[in-house]
Each structure stands twice: as structure tokens, then as C-alpha cells.
Design an enzyme around this catalytic site. Structure first.
Site, PDB file in Angstrom:
ATOM      1  CD  GLU A 324      41.383  28.472  21.258  1.00  0.00           C
ATOM      2  OE1 GLU A 324      42.345  27.684  21.103  1.00  0.00           O
ATOM      3  OE2 GLU A 324      41.356  29.608  20.732  1.00  0.00           O
ATOM      4  CD  GLU A 325      42.113  32.746  19.438  1.00  0.00           C
ATOM      5  OE1 GLU A 325      43.270  32.431  19.789  1.00  0.00           O
ATOM      6  OE2 GLU A 325      41.668  32.509  18.306  1.00  0.00           O
ATOM      7  CG  ASP A 352      40.026  26.600  16.978  1.00  0.00           C
ATOM      8  OD1 ASP A 352      39.963  27.592  16.225  1.00  0.00           O
ATOM      9  OD2 ASP A 352      40.631  26.608  18.072  1.00  0.00           O
ATOM     10  CG  HIS A 422      46.179  34.475  16.365  1.00  0.00           C
ATOM     11  ND1 HIS A 422      47.056  33.893  17.274  1.00  0.00           N
ATOM     12  CD2 HIS A 422      45.034  33.750  16.443  1.00  0.00           C
ATOM     13  CE1 HIS A 422      46.460  32.876  17.867  1.00  0.00           C
ATOM     14  NE2 HIS A 422      45.224  32.775  17.374  1.00  0.00           N
TER      15      HIS A 422
END
Length: 465
Positions: A324-325, A352, A422
Site C-alpha cells: 500500500e505504501e 488504515d 511514516h
């Protein structure tokens, strides 16, 4: 008289259903809070495996871990779905400082995901600070060429929705290098997407678009404290020099997998309902909030069904999506295969947005489906779940969208999410066990209601009948 009798019968039936649903929902919360497994799973995923960037050895360890744990639940079927994913590595830790005269001041940075490296000796140049792409165009090549562009537009603090604040400034991270290169910039430094002032730089995906490889420039994020310091010093010393060095590298795509498990529906096995999160994470922390929490909460949905003795009418499928990232390859592959097989997906739920206290859900669906959802809201209010709104759902389930499916996203309290998003402090110790378990029970409850009633209001169907 017949109509009055029918209405009374329906009212009585719905009242009984409401009581039954209250008891079932309570059983999910009880099981999750008293005997949950989500926190134990997250401990293993975060601390035994760690950060799981697509294409890394840790990502493949996570695939094997997910398959093993789903098989241990005794599901009807568990399998791996192949998907090709990008492989990008950070290399040794980045270094950066700004220099005024003979004085060097170090600042925390990290390479953005997908960035090219600097040359081996690093990059040193003067800096020009901008807020947006329009300012770049106004300055033009004459004032930008040969310089490092410093994007310093902060997240808008007065927006209560931190995701709206993130959306309002993330384009400088994603497309900043591509835009700056058009004007001859030699590098890019971007203020971290974070509302808190700290020393953690936040990475994230970026794109070069159609920029030729030879013209691509290195891009890094700088911590919010570092950005504030650099900005202040630029006002006093506009000719200061900025140096940074990063050693990242892009490789060819590699093979990875989505991890999938399901409980076959007892009445409508061809109607598929999905719950999931993404197994990959960035490499700076261990990805506990983004998205280890969503992975283990999704797994817990199926475990809670089995533990409480609930046998779903429809096929319930958990999907641990890969990539996904920095690519969304897993979500796209899952939807592609589902379409090829002609599978009928009626509902999909994604977690998420971190493992914080659940507040409710957002739904991408028709007005009729949303009216049905709103009728269930009283079942969640005893657990302080009040937020039910139309809006987005989740990146990985987005490719499943069609005119019939209902898509939903769990919405936890978001005020602290971007403190960790992140960054190196997205770690297991930042997740509260109780909050994580409340989220798992909340997701299980919504999956149960859609399984029991389908995606059209039951009362409407009875009246039509």
C-alpha cells in the site's frame, strides 16, 4: 387492519432483532477486551519482524507470519496471492546540516521513498524556501536553478480532521521533486507531514512522473523542528548552504504476496465480504500504527466470529494487502483477480488510520445503504462510537469499487496519528492495548451487521415482499 397488523409485526420483529444485535455486539466487545489476541499479534509483527517495506526480507517474513497465524485460526481456506512489488532501499543513515560561515548545524532528515541518491560525497547548495508549486512558477528557473528547494508548508493546524490537514500539504512531498526539477533545482527538502514539533523526519512516497532518470533530483524530508530552524536561519542568512547525503537505491520489481484467509458463508457463500489492512510499512519504525494495527484488527474479526460461535451467512475474507505504501500493487491485484473470477463482493472494510480509540466509520456507498448504516448507529453508541459519515474508505479496497459494493473505513481518533505516521516513532509502545482491542470489536460488529442484513435495508425488503 391488515396493514396495521403487518406494521406491528415488522416493528416487533425489528425490536427483537435490535435486542439480539445488542447482545451479539456486546459479545464481540467482551471477547476482544477480555480475551483478545490483536495486541499479542501486533507485538510479534512489530517487535519480532519490524519495519516491512515492500520487497524487503522483513516484508517476506511478515507474509509467512500472516499465513501461519491465519492457518492456526482454523479458517476454511488460507492462501497467498502473488503480486509483483517495487523494491527500494534506504541504505545507510542520511546526514544533513546547514552552514553559516564556518559553523555547521546538523538537522534530522530522511530520504523520501523512491528518491534517488545524492552523489557519494553528498550535495551542497544554497536554499530557496517556497510554500507551494505556484510560488515555484513565480520564481522561475532564473532564481531556482542550481539550488535546493525547501518546501515548508505546514499541515493546517485549525482543521479538526488531521487527514484533511495532511491532504492539504502532501502534494509537496509527493510531487515536489518532479516540479522543482522543471526549474533546474538540484535537490528538494520537504517539511515533514506532522502537526507536532519534534525531531522525527517523516518519510513517504514520492513520484518523478515522466522526468527522465538523468534529470531526477534527490528528495528528503526534514523534521518539523529542523524545518522551523532552517526557515528562521534563512531569513537572517539567505545565502546559507545546505548539505545532505543519502544512499538510497531503486531495484527491479520482486515477487511478494497478499495473504488471504476466509470463513465460507453458510447461506450465501458466493457473496464475499472483505476486511483488511496493509502488511507492508515504511522502514524507519516498525509500522505498528501504519498499518500493523489494521492488520491485526482485521485478523481479529475472523477470530472473534469463531470464538463467540457466530457462523456468518456470507463468506468473510480477511486480506493482508502488500505494498500500500509505495505502489498499491496488492489492492489492485486483489481487485483484478476478483474481477477475473467473477466474484461478487458486497462489502469491504479497511483499517488504515492507526490503532487509536475508534470513533466510527466513513462509508463510500449509495444513499440507501447509508440509511441502513445509520439505523445501526444506536448499537454503537454505548461504546462511544458516534461518527457515521459518507466519505472515503481505504486505499487498498478502493479498486473494488462498483455501483453495488459498500466500502467502509474505520475512523479512530486522528489527533495523534500524524505524530507517528511514516516516522521512526511508529513503534509498538505507541499503541494502547485497550484502544486497539476496541477498534477490533468495532470492526467485528459492523462486519456482523452487514453479514446478517446484507447491503439493503431489511425493512424495505420486507415491505416489498
Amino acid at each position: 387492519m391488515k396493514n396495521i397488523f403487518t406494521i406491528c409485526l415488522l416493528a416487533s420483529t425489528l425490536a427483537f432483532a435490535q435486542k439480539s444485535d445488542e447482545e451479539r455486539v456486546k459479545s464481540f466487545y467482551d471477547a476482544s477486551l477480555l480475551n483478545g489476541k490483536s495486541y499479542e499479534w501486533l507485538d510479534a509483527l512489530s517487535n519480532d519482524i519490524g519495519g516491512r517495506l515492500s520487497g524487503s526480507p522483513q516484508a517476506e517474513m511478515a507474509v509467512k507470519w500472516g499465513e501461519r497465524e491465519l492457518r492456526a485460526l482454523g479458517l476454511d481456506k488460507v492462501w497467498l496471492q502473488p503480486v509483483m512489488v517495487p523494491k527500494w532501499t534506504r541504505g545507510e543513515a542520511e546526514k544533513a546540516y546547514f552552514q553559516i560561515g564556518g559553523k555547521k548545524t546538523a538537522v534530522p532528515i530522511c530520504a523520501l521513498g523512491g528518491s534517488v541518491a545524492t552523489k557519494a560525497s553528498g550535495l551542497k547548495a544554497s536554499v530557496i524556501e517556497v510554500q507551494n508549486f505556484e510560488e515555484l512558477a513565480t520564481l522561475g528557473k532564473e532564481k531556482i536553478a542550481g539550488k535546493i528547494v525547501f518546501y515548508n508548508r505546514p499541515m493546517q493546524a485549525n482543521l479538526i480532521s488531521t487527514f484533511s490537514a495532511y491532504g492539504g500539504c502532501v502534494n509537496q512531498r509527493y510531487a515536489g521533486a518532479m516540479e522543482a526539477a522543471k526549474y533546474g533545482a538540484v535537490g528538494v527538502i520537504v517539511r515533514s507531514m506532522n502537526l507536532r514539533m519534534d525531531d522525527y523526519p517523516h518519510t513517504g512516497s514520492m513520484t518523478y512522473g515522466e522526468t527522465p532518470v538523468k534529470d531526477r533530483i534527490p528528495a528528503a524530508a526534514i523534521s518539523t523542528k529542523g524545518a522551523a530552524l532552517l526557515s528562521a536561519q534563512l531569513k537572517e542568512h539567505p545565502r546559507l548552504q545546505f548539505y545532505f547525503k543519502q544512499n538510497c537505491q531503486q531495484f527491479d520489481d520482486v515477487l511478494s504476496h497478499n495473504v488471504i484467509g476466509e470463513i465460507k458463508g453458510s447461506e450465501f457463500p458466493n457473496e464475499v465480504m472483505v476486511v483488511g489492512g496493509h502488511l507492508d510499512s515504511w522502514d524507519l519504525g516498525d509500522g505498528s500504527h501504519d498499518d500493523g494495527a489494521g492488520v491485526v484488527q482485521s485478523m481479529e474479526v475472523l477470530r472473534l466470529f469463531k470464538e463467540t460461535g457466530y457462523k456468518p451467512k456470507r463468506t468473510i475474507r480477511v486480506v493482508l494487502f502488500m505494498n500500500e505504501e509505495n505502489g498499491l500493487r496488492g489492492g489492485r491485484k486483489y481487485a483484478e483477480v476478483a474481477k477475473e473470477k467473477g466474484e461478487k463482493h458486497i462489502f469491504a472494510l479497511e483499517s488504515d488510520a492507526g490503532g487509536f480509540t475508534p470513533r466510527g466509520f466513513s462509508f463510500d456507498c449509495s444513499d440507501a445503504a447509508f440509511a441502513q448504516v445509520q439505523s445501526w448507529k444506536p448499537l454503537f453508541e454505548p461504546y462511544l462510537i458516534h461518527y457515521f459519515a459518507k466519505g472515503g474508505s481505504g486505499a487498498d479496497i478502493g479498486p473494488l469499487k462498483d455501483e453495488n459494493i459498500v466500502l467502509a473505513g474505520l475512523r479512530p481518533d486522528s489527533q495523534r496519528y500524524f505524530d507517528h505516521h511514516h516516522a521512526a516513532n511508529d513503534t509498538f509502545d505507541a499503541v494502547n492495548k485497550r484502544e486497539l482491542e476496541l477498534g477490533a470489536a468495532t470492526m467485528t460488529s459492523l462486519m456482523y451487521l452487514f453479514d446478517k442484513y446484507g447491503t439493503q435495508p431489511e425493512l424495505e425488503e420486507k415491505i416489498k415482499g
